[in-house]
Design an enzyme around this catalytic site. Structure first.
Site, PDB file in Angstrom:
ATOM      1  N   GLU A  52       1.734  -0.348  -5.046  1.00  0.00           N
ATOM      2  CA  GLU A  52       0.794   0.716  -5.382  1.00  0.00           C
ATOM      3  C   GLU A  52       1.663   1.969  -5.546  1.00  0.00           C
ATOM      4  O   GLU A  52       2.113   2.532  -4.540  1.00  0.00           O
ATOM      5  CB  GLU A  52      -0.231   0.910  -4.272  1.00  0.00           C
ATOM      6  CG  GLU A  52      -1.254   1.974  -4.612  1.00  0.00           C
ATOM      7  CD  GLU A  52      -2.211   2.255  -3.465  1.00  0.00           C
ATOM      8  OE1 GLU A  52      -3.396   2.517  -3.732  1.00  0.00           O
ATOM      9  OE2 GLU A  52      -1.778   2.225  -2.296  1.00  0.00           O
ATOM     10  N   ASP A  62       0.835  -1.194   0.000  1.00  0.00           N
ATOM     11  CA  ASP A  62       0.000   0.000   0.000  1.00  0.00           C
ATOM     12  C   ASP A  62       0.878   1.256   0.000  1.00  0.00           C
ATOM     13  O   ASP A  62       1.873   1.337   0.726  1.00  0.00           O
ATOM     14  CB  ASP A  62      -0.880  -0.023   1.257  1.00  0.00           C
ATOM     15  CG  ASP A  62      -1.781   1.180   1.376  1.00  0.00           C
ATOM     16  OD1 ASP A  62      -2.643   1.344   0.502  1.00  0.00           O
ATOM     17  OD2 ASP A  62      -1.602   1.950   2.335  1.00  0.00           O
TER      18      ASP A  62
END
Length: 701
Positions: free
Chosen positions: A387, A351
């Protein structure tokens, strides 16, 4: 209230500084905690009822690690820490021994946090805010760490080790996938035990995916403001323990349950990928609680501003983990290796990964963390997915990660959505995305698989909602609709939300099939959102991060409806074709044939090669793509060596196609999105209705 005086036990031994955490060796437990700036560390032992029974000062301090060994400690022992040191927020130090702290290396966390003013290192409401010092004991409101026995019989378990070019990812949530499944026992729903149930595993294998990517399973905290509204942190992007599975996901109360799930997935040929959140923790900014890292060594674990009282907030959550610090970097690396070697997962999705690659001067693909992972003999061999963005300076880094990494490709998402919505000028961008985004990834030996292609993900509309809602409908989140994306590139196709209009429903179903086909026929690594295979809806909410309820949980009864079953069958057909035809999942970037030999031809519907003017014609909505299978297959290729033609019509009117390439005769329909069957007429022409595509096959000669 003054701290109770505790008598130092004589049984504690020196122990070892490594491994960090609580380590059971069959005779006792070694405890080791990193803190560069602490002056004293107390190990707190609790009984099964949660009462603090003993405090033991760790007797040794070696290389910034406090350690001690208890010969009579056993697996199941509950514990936590109290760490002494300066309370000087202006200098970045926030030690407060009145606060019970979780071990960053705890392999299991028991119980849930109970929000109370006692959890904060400062006195809430004091005129000096976080510069004040709170003396209340937080232990009654904190979960406990637990010593674990790592022993587990893996039997003949073997990791699938699926090649990247054969990988199809299924993004899912532990609770979302299992809470409403009728075949899963009630007491197992929402847990790792549910994920290994035959009905779920069979669904995934029958569908044809190869990997399950789970939203965060590390122990996390429910925000107080959400609990006050009757909501929860459903997604789990609020980690507090990077070695411990989230307690609510353990129906059996032991970490072995996670291992059992992994073993079951592997037996079925499915890889397990974890979505991990090493960019921040649940402790927030200077006004957040003191739960672990903040009280253990704030200046070592967090990136602080020039004014050391405040945190750098590149995550939007209040704090940012500091991987330029050796202690913090070691913790993250140890955590990753633990999940690979001990829990046997097959990869990670990181993330806000740009933060992990940000040095003091900005993002650097050769930063400490990325270099450490790249040279690590364990981590360099698993699937690593970034990401590639955050909200910090220079935060958008799509295509800039180091070799060995794959990246979420939001340009694929946005271009595909705009294309099928009928927006003009999308063909050049679509051509780049369809062929693996070589403009972003064709460097340093990276492959098309570095592009993680997706149409939908947990963050945003589901596929059903993407074709059913023009606008987000997030009022249930309690933020007056301000949360969630506004730039969704969606269309309701005539009516906002649910409708009984058969023509609108038919068009929506066709558009879903178009988007699914675009995803699964493109070069790169496809990622499918759980539930999209049969049209799961969140009723227009594009940010269900706080909705741990039936709004977000997958409705398996809906999956039994005829339209849902037809869509699932369409996905299975797509994935079968992807496995069968190696041209759909090449491990090398395609070469544009142009006027010469190559792998791919771009044609107008009339059968002419696309020219520069054609590409830049903003009104053009139709295209033919020919994947040329006549040349000898590369040594790496697998699957049938057959030429394929993809006819695309994103406009609203019918379009006639002539596929005219010497030596190839396209007659066999492999796949189509209109419900009525397509036929080639006597002149070799195909007619596609609006908003549709068709995949044809021809024998090479």
């Amino acid at each position: 209230m003054a701290l109770r005086k505790w008598t130092q036990t004589s049984r504690v031994r020196e122990g070892l500084p490594y491994p960090l955490g609580a380590s059971w060796d069959g005779l006792g437990v070694n405890f080791a905690l990193y803190s560069r700036h602490a002056t004293k560390v107390e190990l707190c032992l609790f009984d099964a009822r949660g009462r603090e029974k003993e405090r033991i000062a760790l007797p040794e301090y070696t290389d910034e690690i406090w350690h001690g060994y208890l010969p009579d400690a056993r697996p199941g022992q509950r514990y936590g820490y109290r760490v002494h040191g300066p309370y000087a927020p202006d200098a970045g130090h926030r030690f407060n021994p009145n606060k019970l702290l979780l071990d960053p290396y705890a392999k299991q966390i028991v119980g849930e946090l109970k929000w109370a003013p006692h959890l904060f290192g400062y006195t809430i409401g004091h005129r000096d805010r976080d510069l004040s010092f709170d003396r209340r004991d937080s232990a009654a409101y904190m979960p406990r760490c637990a010593v674990v026995d790592p022993a587990f019989s893996w039997g003949n378990e073997r990791a699938p080790a699926t090649l990247w070019d054969r990988t199809v990812i299924y993004e899912a949530h532990v609770r979302g996938l299992t809470m409403r499944h009728p075949s899963v026992p009630q007491d197992e729903r929402g847990t790792f035990s549910a994920l290994r149930h035959d009905a779920l595993v069979d669904h995934l294998t029958h569908l044809g995916v190869t990997a399950v990517e789970l939203l965060p399973v590390h122990a996390f905290i429910d925000d107080q403001y959400l609990l006050d509204q009757g909501l929860r942190n459903y997604w789990g992007y609020n980690s507090i323990g990077f070695f411990a599975p989230h307690p609510r996901y353990l129906s059996q109360g032991t970490v072995a349950e996670f291992k059992q799930m992994v073993a079951r997935m592997h037996h079925a040929g499915l890889e397990v990928i974890l979505d991990v959140v090493y960019n921040h923790t649940a402790e927030g900014n200077e006004l957040g609680p003191t739960l672990s890292f903040k009280g253990i060594d704030n200046t070592s674990y967090y990136r602080l501003g020039d004014d050391r009282r405040y945190y750098i907030n590149d995550t939007g959550t209040g704090n940012t983990f500091d991987l330029t610090n050796a202690g913090a970097l070691r913790m993250v690396m140890d955590s990753l290796r633990y999940w690979v070697t001990e829990m046997r997962v097959d990869g990670f999705r990181f993330d806000l990964a740009t933060i992990l690659g940000r040095e003091k001067h900005g993002f650097d693909p050769s930063c400490s963390f990325l270099d450490a992972v790249r040279q690590d003999p364990v981590l360099s061999q698993v699937k690593l997915i970034a990401e590639p963005w955050d909200i910090g300076p220079g935060g958008y880094q799509l295509g800039a990660f180091a070799p060995g990494w794959a990246e979420w490709n939001d340009r694929f998402r946005d271009t595909s959505r705009a294309l099928w919505r009928g927006d003009g000028g999308q063909l050049p961008g679509f051509a780049a995305r369809f062929t693996g985004s070589a403009d972003l990834f064709d460097h340093h030996g990276r492959r098309p698989s570095a592009s993680i292609n997706f149409i939908t993900a947990h963050d945003g509309f589901t596929l059903h909602d993407l074709v059913s809602y023009q606008h987000k409908h997030n009022l249930a989140n309690g933020e007056d609709g301000r949360d969630g994306h506004d730039h969704n590139l969606s269309s309701n196709h005539g009516v906002e939300g649910e409708t009984d209009d058969p023509s609108i429903l038919a068009l929506r179903a066709q558009q879903m099939r178009n988007l699914l086909a675009t995803l699964l026929l493109s070069q790169g690594t496809p990622m499918l959102l759980a539930g999209d295979e049969f049209g799961h809806t969140q009723h227009g909410n594009n940010n269900v991060y706080c909705q741990d309820n039936e709004l977000a949980w997958i409705d398996w009864e809906r999956a039994e409806q005829p339209a849902a079953q037809a869509q699932a069958a369409f996905v299975r057909r797509l994935l079968l074709l992807r496995r069968r035809y190696g041209l759909l999942r090449r491990n090398r970037f395609l070469r544009d044939a142009g006027q010469h030999s190559g792998d791919i031809h771009w044609l107008t519907p009339e059968g002419h090669r696309m020219q520069e003017a054609d590409w830049h014609d903003g009104e053009r909505r139709a295209l033919t793509i020919v994947l040329d299978g006549r040349s000898p297959a590369p040594a790496h290729a697998s699957g049938r060596n057959v030429s394929l033609a993809l006819l695309i019509n994103t406009g609203g009117s019918p379009q006639v196609y002539r596929v005219a390439l010497e030596g190839m005769d396209f007659r066999k329909v492999l796949l189509q999105t209109p419900e009525l069957p397509l036929h080639q007429d006597d002149e070799g022409l195909w007619e596609l209705p609006g908003h549709s595509l068709c995949l044809l096959a021809a024998s090479s000669s």
